[in-house]
Design an enzyme around this catalytic site. Structure first.
Site, PDB file in Angstrom:
ATOM      1  N   VAL A  81      36.573  79.077  35.160  1.00 21.46           N
ATOM      2  CA  VAL A  81      36.261  80.115  34.180  1.00 21.46           C
ATOM      3  C   VAL A  81      37.536  80.796  33.695  1.00 21.46           C
ATOM      4  O   VAL A  81      37.737  81.017  32.494  1.00 21.46           O
ATOM      5  CB  VAL A  81      35.267  81.143  34.762  1.00 21.46           C
ATOM      6  CG1 VAL A  81      34.991  82.255  33.737  1.00 21.46           C
ATOM      7  CG2 VAL A  81      33.959  80.472  35.152  1.00 21.46           C
ATOM      8  N   CYS A  82      38.422  81.133  34.625  1.00 17.73           N
ATOM      9  CA  CYS A  82      39.681  81.797  34.264  1.00 17.73           C
ATOM     10  C   CYS A  82      40.517  80.946  33.326  1.00 17.73           C
ATOM     11  O   CYS A  82      41.190  81.458  32.424  1.00 17.73           O
ATOM     12  CB  CYS A  82      40.495  82.119  35.514  1.00 17.73           C
ATOM     13  SG  CYS A  82      39.699  83.264  36.646  1.00 17.73           S
ATOM     14  N   THR A  83      40.494  79.637  33.523  1.00 19.85           N
ATOM     15  CA  THR A  83      41.256  78.736  32.667  1.00 19.85           C
ATOM     16  C   THR A  83      40.793  78.852  31.221  1.00 19.85           C
ATOM     17  O   THR A  83      41.610  78.921  30.289  1.00 19.85           O
ATOM     18  CB  THR A  83      41.120  77.287  33.169  1.00 19.85           C
ATOM     19  OG1 THR A  83      41.644  77.200  34.497  1.00 19.85           O
ATOM     20  CG2 THR A  83      41.867  76.319  32.268  1.00 19.85           C
ATOM     21  N   ARG A 166      36.805  89.865  37.527  1.00 13.97           N
ATOM     22  CA  ARG A 166      37.380  89.728  36.185  1.00 13.97           C
ATOM     23  C   ARG A 166      37.375  91.104  35.525  1.00 13.97           C
ATOM     24  O   ARG A 166      36.317  91.629  35.196  1.00 13.97           O
ATOM     25  CB  ARG A 166      36.555  88.758  35.350  1.00 13.97           C
ATOM     26  CG  ARG A 166      36.374  87.424  36.009  1.00 13.97           C
ATOM     27  CD  ARG A 166      35.610  86.463  35.101  1.00 13.97           C
ATOM     28  NE  ARG A 166      35.186  85.304  35.870  1.00 13.97           N
ATOM     29  CZ  ARG A 166      36.002  84.333  36.241  1.00 13.97           C
ATOM     30  NH1 ARG A 166      37.274  84.398  35.923  1.00 13.97           N
ATOM     31  NH2 ARG A 166      35.564  83.317  36.944  1.00 13.97           N
TER      32      ARG A 166
END
Length: 259
Positions: A81-83, A166
């Site tokens: 997800v962070c990517t 996040r």
């Protein structure tokens, strides 16, 4: 190991704490100060200009001339997800820059790991990530900004250290936190929404207005409650009263920071 609830929780209106960190663009330990920059005068020393005292630790100042710094916290390098998130922000960085906004990322790994991860981000999102990413392997900055997962006490790494959530912080030139967004680890953020909030804050600060639900630049805005009807006649000749507490006025997109 269960995470401990913080004693100095940051909220909207809190002053954003300065911190020391290594980033992907500095490579060495620097002090990132959010103190507003003052242009040096002939009688001002360099330490007075930056608002920082001298020390053995290399120090630089992140200078803010307009709203704002956006600090993006990601849970971990090489996570799916962070990517996708950092790729999206990298693509929108020119729009943030146009508004005088500086992006700073943070992930709970080393900058060496970040450097390798950035290559993946660029490949996956067909982008070129330029903004600095802070190395925070020990979660010191994450703790200072209250970006630790307290909801799920099982969300820890192999050493029992709590994973981060996040988070997004928008910080203005006075070091005031204007926005905090916190997402669970399973849910990606919306980069376009963060940009929309920047437009709302900057436009509101400039024109004494607030923005209604789902506003985008060019839509009608709300006259700020502090503006009297007499003032509004001059400031917003086309304003209309829906309720005594709700007054709309047109505001063309070219008068917003999105222009």
């Amino acid at each position: 190991m269960a995470a401990q609830t913080p004693t100095g929780t940051l909220r909207l209106g809190s002053i954003a704490p300065d911190f020391e960190a290594v980033t992907t663009t500095t490579k060495t330990l620097v002090r990132i100060s959010l103190t507003p920059f003052r242009a040096p005068s002939s009688s001002t020393s360099s330490s007075e200009t930056t608002g920082l005292s001298s020390s053995r630790t290399p120090r630089v100042q992140t200078r803010i001339s307009t709203l704002c710094i956006i600090q993006l916290l990601t849970a971990e390098d090489f996570t799916p997800v962070c990517t996708t998130e950092l790729g999206a922000f990298a693509k929108l960085e020119p729009e943030f820059t146009k508004r005088g906004v500086k992006l700073i990322g943070l992930s709970a790994n080393t900058i060496e790991s970040h450097g390798k991860w950035i290559k993946d981000i660029d490949e996956v999102s067909s982008c070129s990530l330029k903004f600095p990413i802070i190395g925070d392997k020990e979660r010191k900055i994450a703790h200072a900004y209250d970006m630790i997962d307290y909801q799920d006490t099982t969300n820890v790494d192999s050493k029992g250290i709590a994973f981060t959530i996040r988070s997004v912080f928008i910080i203005d030139p006075k070091k005031t936190i204007r926005l905090i967004m916190s997402y669970p680890a399973s849910t990606g953020r919306n980069a376009a929404e963060v940009l929309r909030v920047v437009d709302s804050l900057q436009t509101g600060d400039k024109h004494r207005i607030t923005t209604p639900i789902n506003w985008v630049p060019g839509d009608d805005v709300i006259v700020h409650p502090s503006v009297t009807n007499e003032e509004a006649k001059t400031l917003f000749p086309d304003f209309r009263i829906v309720k005594p507490y709700l007054r709309f006025t047109p505001l063309p997109k070219e008068k917003t920071t999105a222009a």
